[in-house]
Design an enzyme around this catalytic site. Structure first.
Site, PDB file in Angstrom:
ATOM      1  N   LYS A 214       0.953  -1.281   0.198  1.00 50.57           N
ATOM      2  CA  LYS A 214       0.002  -0.070  -0.044  1.00 50.57           C
ATOM      3  C   LYS A 214       0.657   1.173  -0.046  1.00 50.57           C
ATOM      4  CE  LYS A 214      -3.892  -2.332  -0.360  1.00 50.57           C
ATOM      5  NZ  LYS A 214      -4.544  -3.120   0.699  1.00 50.57           N
TER       6      LYS A 214
HETATM    7  C1  LIG Z   1      -5.621  -4.088   0.811  1.00 55.12           C
HETATM    8  C2  LIG Z   1      -7.134  -3.864   1.117  1.00 55.12           C
HETATM    9  C3  LIG Z   1      -7.717  -4.392   2.083  1.00 55.12           C
HETATM   10  C4  LIG Z   1      -7.160  -5.088   3.181  1.00 55.12           C
HETATM   11  O1  LIG Z   1      -5.995  -4.672   3.977  1.00 55.12           O
HETATM   12  P1  LIG Z   1      -5.405  -5.372   4.784  1.00 55.12           P
HETATM   13  O2  LIG Z   1      -4.503  -4.509   5.612  1.00 55.12           O
HETATM   14  O3  LIG Z   1      -4.331  -6.464   3.957  1.00 55.12           O
HETATM   15  O4  LIG Z   1      -6.259  -6.240   5.867  1.00 55.12           O
HETATM   16  C5  LIG Z   1      -9.220  -4.081   2.230  1.00 55.12           C
HETATM   17  N1  LIG Z   1     -10.052  -3.205   1.089  1.00 55.12           N
HETATM   18  C6  LIG Z   1      -8.992  -3.201  -0.107  1.00 55.12           C
HETATM   19  C7  LIG Z   1     -10.046  -2.441  -1.136  1.00 55.12           C
HETATM   20  C8  LIG Z   1      -7.786  -3.483  -0.178  1.00 55.12           C
HETATM   21  O5  LIG Z   1      -6.961  -3.137  -1.437  1.00 55.12           O
END
Ligand SMILES: *Cc1c(COP(=O)(O)O)cnc(C)c1O
Length: 380
Positions: free
Chosen positions: A180
């Site tokens: 991210k």
């Molecule tokens: C990455 C992601 C999540 C989950 O994030 P985590 O920190 O891995 O639990 C939720 N929603 C979307 C749209 C994502 O891309």
């Protein structure tokens, strides 16, 4: 080419400091990370660190009162986390289509899906582009619905000048998963300006204990004493992860500037190719640029899958965001979903490709991607 998180000497030193300090789980670093994060978001929000955004979405929904039998409206065009958390609470995810231009949840589709059982909406800011929040917030008011923002892609995104996280919604959740816009290995942050939501999530984050572990060991109360007030969860972030987050947060504006510039380089390079470039909602949204997702126009004879294969021949790894949930066996079969119900998500899925965009990327990396895209389209 892989997606490499941007980890500097500061993050490494801070992790080592935690390891040497003897306090590796939730403690002073998490507290500092939460305070500094809330300060970044400004306004009057409070922030709670989680071990993932998925955990934060679960707690956020629980705190706004989603219960068994309720319905929660979500886009099909998202990651499965958005849907699974609804099911954790015994509620029903109601999948709707997205806007064909922005690929964000379509407010008209939300309105059409509202029933007497609808409790909440989860807008997902796809790729870092904010949803049509004025329309969503107005609808939430009209039908008395809660809004829990899945801002996993949206740090930092601005909507009409205001950071996502400060809009008039109930709770917002960011992800710090490795790929991210900023990373803590695993982790997430929940923000809200409602003290009741924050209080509830704080308790539910750690076994339903009414005070967190660090307070327990640092306050005057006997250190062995605690009370369990709910059957809670185990969603706290360790200090080792917060150590990374503290320094990623300091760099987020630099990261964001870099990602924005990289998106501009791609926009410029691809403007005369038969591609639909990412929507920008100029003048309304400041994009976080978690993803740079292009769509192959109809005149491109190459399929999306062949495009990705050709790109990998040039050593460029591409991906697809998202395989819509209406195509995933668990959701498709569980809720009798068909592609005809989601024409825009379906059309986007057939033609979309995420090309590499990550903070550590160099201009040479980008030029290699651009050259590969040109060569791949020349084949078509
Ligand atoms: C990455 C992601 C999540 C989950 O994030 P985590 O920190 O891995 O639990 C939720 N929603 C979307 C749209 C994502 O891309």
């Amino acid at each position: 080419m892989s997606i490499i998180p941007y980890i500097g000497a500061e993050e490494i030193a801070e992790v080592v400091d935690s390891l040497r300090s003897g306090w590796i789980t939730t403690g002073p670093k998490v507290k500092r990370f939460e305070e500094e994060f809330a300060e970044y978001i400004e306004s009057d929000v409070q922030a709670l660190a989680m071990n993932s955004a998925t955990s934060g979405l679960h707690l956020g929904l629980e705190a706004v009162g989603v219960k068994a039998g309720d319905e929660v409206i979500i886009p099909s065009y998202t990651f499965t986390a958005t849907a699974e958390v609804v099911r954790y609470l015994g509620a029903t995810p109601v999948f709707v289509d997205s806007d064909p231009v922005t690929l964000n949840i379509d407010p008209k589709a939300i309105e059409a899906a509202i029933t007497i059982k609808t409790k909440a909406i989860i807008p997902v800011h796809f790729a870092g582009l904010a949803c049509d929040m004025d329309a969503i917030i107005a609808m939430a008011r009209k039908y008395k619905l809660k809004v829990v923002e899945d801002a996993a892609h949206a740090f930092p995104t601005r909507y009409k000048g205001n950071l996502v996280g400060t809009l008039d919604t109930d709770v917002t959740i960011y992800s710090f998963y490795a790929n991210k816009t900023m990373a803590t290995a695993e982790g997430g942050m929940l923000v809200s300006r409602d003290p009741n939501i924050i209080e509830r999530c704080k308790i539910m984050r750690l076994h339903g204990i009414s005070r967190d572990a660090f307070d327990r060991y640092s306050s005057k109360r006997p250190s062995w004493y605690y009370e369990i007030v709910e059957p809670g969860f185990k969603y706290n972030m360790p200090d080792i992860c917060a150590s990374i987050g503290i320094h990623q947060l300091k760099k987020i504006n630099i990261f964001h500037k870099k990602r924005t510039e990289m998106a501009q380089v791609y926009d410029e390079a691809f403007k005369s190719l038969p591609l639909t470039l990412p929507a920008r909602s100029l003048g309304i949204v400041e994009h976080a640029w978690h993803l740079y997702a292009i769509r192959l126009n109809d005149e491109v004879t190459l399929s999306r899958d062949d495009f990705i294969m050709k790109m990998s021949d040039y050593n460029i790894g591409c991906s697809v965001h998202f395989i819509p949930l209406h195509l995933q066996p668990v959701w498709r079969d569980g809720y009798a979903l068909t592609p005809e119900q989601f024409p825009h998500a379906e059309a986007a899925y057939q033609r979309i490709v995420s090309i590499p965009l990550y903070t550590k990327m160099t201009i040479d990396d980008q030029l290699r991607v651009i050259s590969a895209v040109n060569k791949t389209l020349d084949h078509a």
